[in-house]
Design a protein around this motif. Structure first.
Motif, mmCIF file in Angstrom:
data_model
loop_
_atom_site.group_PDB
_atom_site.id
_atom_site.type_symbol
_atom_site.label_atom_id
_atom_site.label_comp_id
_atom_site.label_asym_id
_atom_site.label_seq_id
_atom_site.Cartn_x
_atom_site.Cartn_y
_atom_site.Cartn_z
ATOM 1 N N SER A 2 0.827 -1.199 0.000
ATOM 2 C CA SER A 2 0.000 0.000 0.000
ATOM 3 C C SER A 2 0.867 1.258 0.000
ATOM 4 O O SER A 2 1.880 1.337 0.673
ATOM 5 C CB SER A 2 -0.907 -0.014 1.227
ATOM 6 N N GLU A 3 0.418 2.256 -0.789
ATOM 7 C CA GLU A 3 1.131 3.537 -0.812
ATOM 8 C C GLU A 3 0.828 4.359 0.438
ATOM 9 O O GLU A 3 1.649 5.143 0.878
ATOM 10 C CB GLU A 3 0.722 4.346 -2.038
ATOM 11 N N ILE A 4 -0.355 4.192 0.982
ATOM 12 C CA ILE A 4 -0.782 4.979 2.138
ATOM 13 C C ILE A 4 -0.541 4.158 3.400
ATOM 14 O O ILE A 4 -1.095 3.086 3.577
ATOM 15 C CB ILE A 4 -2.272 5.358 2.033
ATOM 16 N N THR A 5 0.290 4.702 4.269
ATOM 17 C CA THR A 5 0.611 4.031 5.526
ATOM 18 C C THR A 5 0.088 4.865 6.687
ATOM 19 O O THR A 5 -0.146 6.079 6.532
ATOM 20 C CB THR A 5 2.132 3.863 5.683
ATOM 21 N N THR A 29 -6.403 5.745 6.711
ATOM 22 C CA THR A 29 -5.413 4.992 5.936
ATOM 23 C C THR A 29 -6.117 4.143 4.887
ATOM 24 O O THR A 29 -5.741 4.144 3.714
ATOM 25 C CB THR A 29 -4.547 4.107 6.857
ATOM 26 N N GLY A 30 -7.155 3.426 5.287
ATOM 27 C CA GLY A 30 -7.916 2.608 4.344
ATOM 28 C C GLY A 30 -8.631 3.437 3.299
ATOM 29 O O GLY A 30 -8.603 3.116 2.101
ATOM 30 N N ASP A 33 -6.161 5.009 0.851
ATOM 31 C CA ASP A 33 -5.587 3.978 -0.007
ATOM 32 C C ASP A 33 -6.551 3.629 -1.142
ATOM 33 O O ASP A 33 -6.139 3.455 -2.294
ATOM 34 C CB ASP A 33 -5.236 2.735 0.810
ATOM 35 N N GLY A 37 -5.861 4.289 -5.095
ATOM 36 C CA GLY A 37 -6.025 3.165 -6.020
ATOM 37 C C GLY A 37 -6.959 3.495 -7.169
ATOM 38 O O GLY A 37 -6.697 3.149 -8.329
#
Length: 99
Positions: A2-5, A29-30, A33, A37
């Protein structure tokens, strides 16, 4: 991967001066992401042959053409004014701006 942490979301929160608790960081975060996407999917199909659109239907100007027409002279405009001076309407000063 995932790019988003969560660390990135916390960092963005600091930059935006938004205080985020752990639950909000996890939720964002979810969500972020998924957004990233979806943007990536759109970028995959965007090609130079497809013209970018900002509106689903064509837009056009609905105003009439700007054409020069008859205008009043200063004397005609001020003919019925209750008070005039130096080719201008003269009105009572307002808001204590007397000169």
């Amino acid at each position: 991967m995932s790019e988003i942490t969560p660390d990135l979301v916390r960092h963005l929160g600091v930059l935006a001066r938004i205080q985020l608790d752990d639950e909000e960081v996890e939720r964002l975060t979810g969500q972020l992401d998924v957004i990233v996407g979806n943007i990536a999917k759109v970028s995959e199909v965007a090609t130079p042959e497809v013209v970018a659109t900002s509106h689903p239907i064509p837009m056009r100007n609905v105003f009439r053409a700007d054409e020069v027409g008859y205008t009043l002279t200063a004397d005609e405009a001020l003919k019925n004014a209750p008070d005039a001076a130096e080719d201008r309407f003269r009105v009572t000063a307002i808001l204590g701006e007397e000169q």
